[in-house]
Each structure stands twice: as C-alpha cells, then as structure tokens.
Scaffold this motif. Structure first.
Motif, mmCIF file in Angstrom:
data_model
loop_
_atom_site.group_PDB
_atom_site.id
_atom_site.type_symbol
_atom_site.label_atom_id
_atom_site.label_comp_id
_atom_site.label_asym_id
_atom_site.label_seq_id
_atom_site.Cartn_x
_atom_site.Cartn_y
_atom_site.Cartn_z
ATOM 1 N N TRP A 89 8.958 -30.437 27.049
ATOM 2 C CA TRP A 89 7.792 -29.567 26.958
ATOM 3 C C TRP A 89 7.149 -29.315 28.315
ATOM 4 O O TRP A 89 6.584 -28.245 28.550
ATOM 5 N N ILE A 90 7.268 -30.260 29.233
ATOM 6 C CA ILE A 90 6.789 -30.010 30.601
ATOM 7 C C ILE A 90 7.645 -28.928 31.244
ATOM 8 O O ILE A 90 7.126 -28.034 31.923
ATOM 9 N N SER A 91 8.967 -28.979 31.015
ATOM 10 C CA SER A 91 9.830 -27.936 31.581
ATOM 11 C C SER A 91 9.528 -26.578 30.961
ATOM 12 O O SER A 91 9.626 -25.549 31.627
ATOM 13 N N VAL A 92 9.154 -26.570 29.686
ATOM 14 C CA VAL A 92 8.781 -25.311 29.038
ATOM 15 C C VAL A 92 7.521 -24.746 29.679
ATOM 16 O O VAL A 92 7.437 -23.546 29.984
ATOM 17 N N LEU A 93 6.539 -25.592 29.899
ATOM 18 C CA LEU A 93 5.274 -25.124 30.474
ATOM 19 C C LEU A 93 5.395 -24.789 31.953
ATOM 20 O O LEU A 93 4.815 -23.808 32.428
ATOM 21 N N PHE A 94 6.151 -25.600 32.698
ATOM 22 C CA PHE A 94 6.207 -25.428 34.150
ATOM 23 C C PHE A 94 7.192 -24.339 34.563
ATOM 24 O O PHE A 94 6.874 -23.497 35.392
ATOM 25 N N TRP A 95 8.408 -24.360 33.991
ATOM 26 C CA TRP A 95 9.442 -23.417 34.399
ATOM 27 C C TRP A 95 9.664 -22.308 33.384
ATOM 28 O O TRP A 95 10.573 -21.490 33.556
ATOM 29 N N HIS A 96 8.895 -22.287 32.319
ATOM 30 C CA HIS A 96 8.991 -21.261 31.273
ATOM 31 C C HIS A 96 10.388 -21.215 30.653
ATOM 32 O O HIS A 96 10.913 -20.135 30.369
ATOM 33 N N ASN A 97 10.971 -22.392 30.439
ATOM 34 C CA ASN A 97 12.274 -22.465 29.748
ATOM 35 C C ASN A 97 12.093 -22.047 28.297
ATOM 36 O O ASN A 97 11.056 -22.286 27.684
ATOM 37 N N LYS A 98 13.121 -21.440 27.759
ATOM 38 C CA LYS A 98 13.080 -20.992 26.366
ATOM 39 C C LYS A 98 13.392 -22.166 25.435
ATOM 40 O O LYS A 98 14.293 -22.953 25.694
ATOM 41 N N VAL A 99 12.625 -22.275 24.362
ATOM 42 C CA VAL A 99 12.846 -23.299 23.340
ATOM 43 C C VAL A 99 12.970 -22.589 22.006
ATOM 44 O O VAL A 99 12.083 -21.827 21.621
ATOM 45 N N GLY A 100 14.075 -22.840 21.324
ATOM 46 C CA GLY A 100 14.295 -22.216 20.030
ATOM 47 C C GLY A 100 13.491 -22.913 18.937
ATOM 48 O O GLY A 100 12.931 -23.991 19.140
ATOM 49 N N PRO A 101 13.432 -22.313 17.766
ATOM 50 C CA PRO A 101 12.658 -22.912 16.673
ATOM 51 C C PRO A 101 13.226 -24.252 16.214
ATOM 52 O O PRO A 101 12.465 -25.146 15.832
ATOM 53 N N ILE A 102 14.525 -24.427 16.276
ATOM 54 C CA ILE A 102 15.114 -25.705 15.867
ATOM 55 C C ILE A 102 14.733 -26.805 16.863
ATOM 56 O O ILE A 102 14.408 -27.927 16.471
ATOM 57 N N ASN A 103 14.738 -26.483 18.165
ATOM 58 C CA ASN A 103 14.331 -27.459 19.178
ATOM 59 C C ASN A 103 12.858 -27.831 19.021
ATOM 60 O O ASN A 103 12.490 -29.005 19.149
ATOM 61 N N ALA A 104 12.024 -26.845 18.776
ATOM 62 C CA ALA A 104 10.595 -27.122 18.589
ATOM 63 C C ALA A 104 10.377 -27.970 17.337
ATOM 64 O O ALA A 104 9.594 -28.935 17.360
ATOM 65 N N ALA A 105 11.085 -27.647 16.256
ATOM 66 C CA ALA A 105 10.958 -28.438 15.028
ATOM 67 C C ALA A 105 11.436 -29.871 15.260
ATOM 68 O O ALA A 105 10.820 -30.829 14.772
ATOM 69 N N GLY A 106 12.510 -30.037 16.016
ATOM 70 C CA GLY A 106 12.999 -31.382 16.338
ATOM 71 C C GLY A 106 11.991 -32.189 17.117
ATOM 72 O O GLY A 106 11.828 -33.388 16.887
ATOM 73 N N THR A 107 11.295 -31.536 18.022
ATOM 74 C CA THR A 107 10.268 -32.235 18.786
ATOM 75 C C THR A 107 9.120 -32.674 17.889
ATOM 76 O O THR A 107 8.622 -33.791 18.016
ATOM 77 N N PHE A 108 8.727 -31.818 16.977
ATOM 78 C CA PHE A 108 7.639 -32.185 16.072
ATOM 79 C C PHE A 108 8.068 -33.278 15.091
ATOM 80 O O PHE A 108 7.267 -34.144 14.741
ATOM 81 N N VAL A 109 9.330 -33.264 14.672
ATOM 82 C CA VAL A 109 9.839 -34.354 13.832
ATOM 83 C C VAL A 109 9.814 -35.663 14.619
ATOM 84 O O VAL A 109 9.431 -36.710 14.097
ATOM 85 N N LEU A 110 10.200 -35.594 15.887
ATOM 86 C CA LEU A 110 10.157 -36.768 16.748
ATOM 87 C C LEU A 110 8.738 -37.312 16.868
ATOM 88 O O LEU A 110 8.503 -38.515 16.702
ATOM 89 N N LEU A 111 7.778 -36.432 17.130
ATOM 90 C CA LEU A 111 6.393 -36.882 17.264
ATOM 91 C C LEU A 111 5.866 -37.459 15.948
ATOM 92 O O LEU A 111 5.145 -38.462 15.949
ATOM 93 N N GLY A 112 6.242 -36.843 14.824
ATOM 94 C CA GLY A 112 5.838 -37.388 13.533
ATOM 95 C C GLY A 112 6.438 -38.767 13.296
ATOM 96 O O GLY A 112 5.774 -39.674 12.786
ATOM 97 N N GLY A 113 7.699 -38.938 13.678
ATOM 98 C CA GLY A 113 8.340 -40.249 13.543
ATOM 99 C C GLY A 113 7.686 -41.300 14.409
ATOM 100 O O GLY A 113 7.521 -42.452 13.997
ATOM 101 N N VAL A 114 7.309 -40.919 15.614
ATOM 102 C CA VAL A 114 6.627 -41.863 16.504
ATOM 103 C C VAL A 114 5.276 -42.253 15.924
ATOM 104 O O VAL A 114 4.886 -43.428 15.956
ATOM 105 N N LEU A 115 4.547 -41.287 15.375
ATOM 106 C CA LEU A 115 3.257 -41.609 14.764
ATOM 107 C C LEU A 115 3.427 -42.531 13.567
ATOM 108 O O LEU A 115 2.656 -43.482 13.392
ATOM 109 N N LEU A 116 4.440 -42.289 12.735
ATOM 110 C CA LEU A 116 4.702 -43.167 11.599
ATOM 111 C C LEU A 116 5.123 -44.564 12.057
ATOM 112 O O LEU A 116 4.702 -45.570 11.485
ATOM 113 N N TYR A 117 5.947 -44.637 13.101
ATOM 114 C CA TYR A 117 6.355 -45.938 13.643
ATOM 115 C C TYR A 117 5.141 -46.698 14.156
ATOM 116 O O TYR A 117 4.980 -47.885 13.889
ATOM 117 N N ASN A 118 4.290 -46.014 14.887
ATOM 118 C CA ASN A 118 3.088 -46.646 15.437
ATOM 119 C C ASN A 118 2.168 -47.114 14.312
ATOM 120 O O ASN A 118 1.603 -48.208 14.365
#
Length: 131
Positions: A62-91
């Motif tokens: 996400w830093i590369s997306v914000l800094f270099w304006h790299n393209k992120v597809g919907p599947i990649n974005a969904a994967g990131t949100f699944v990851l963050l949800g998993g981390v929150l559940l683990y915590n």
C-alpha cells in the motif's frame, strides 16, 4: 558501455560501479533485516512473527500504491483486507487467551515499598531458613 557488454564485442558482462554499490547496500540491508528478524523471534512466538511479516508485506504494497501510484486490482485489494481482518482476529484471540493486567487491579507501589525494615509478623524472606 557501462553495465553492458564490453566494447571489444565479447559477450562478457561488466557491471558498473553503481550496480556493485547498489548490490552491496542491498546485501547489507538484507543482512540487517535477517538479524532483526532473529532478534524479534527471541521476543515473540513464531506465529506472531509470521503475522507481523504478513502485515509488513501488505503495508509495503500500500505504500508503493500511494508513493509510486502502482495499480492494484480488486482481488489484490480484497486480499489485503482479508489479511488485515485476519490480523485483527488473531490479535483479538491472543488478547482473549492472555488478558493484559488492569492498572486498577495492580497492587499499589507504595504498599510494596519497604524501608529495609520488616514487620515481626511478616513472613521471612527465605522460607527455607530454619532460624
């Protein structure tokens, strides 16, 4: 030509001084990252270290997306949100398993302090002492 084939027409690759410098710096940073990973594993469990590493990777994406304006597809974005949800559940699960002590329930520090003198009614410091 710098960093390409030599001028004599041979196919030998001659790296430039810049490339060697970048490779040296890259190797140094990789070494420092490996040392810090081992030191971190001394402090936390391997599962926590793995979860932290996943968060680091998602953060770098996400830093590369914000800094270099790299393209992120919907599947990649969904994967990131699944990851963050998993981390929150683990915590959350980790905190349920090992609750943090509340400051309200902790003993008063003044009650733990002594002036070097002990009450005669208190237990001895060394219970194995036969005095």
């Amino acid at each position: 030509v710098r960093g390409s084939e030599a001028d004599n027409g041979s196919s030998e690759f001659i790296p430039s001084a810049y490339a060697l410098g970048y490779l040296t710096i890259d190797g140094l940073f990789f070494y420092l990252q490996s040392i810090s990973a081992y030191k971190l594993m001394d402090l936390v469990s391997p599962v926590t270290h793995s979860v932290t590493n996943c968060v680091k990777r998602a953060l770098l994406i996400w830093i590369s997306v914000l800094f270099w304006h790299n393209k992120v597809g919907p599947i990649n974005a969904a994967g990131t949100f699944v990851l963050l949800g998993g981390v929150l559940l683990y915590n959350h699960q980790l905190r349920q398993k090992n609750p943090q002590p509340s400051l309200e329930k902790s003993p008063d520090i003044k009650s733990l302090e002594t002036d070097g003198e002990r009450d005669e009614e208190s237990e001895p410091l060394n219970k194995n002492n036969d005095d």
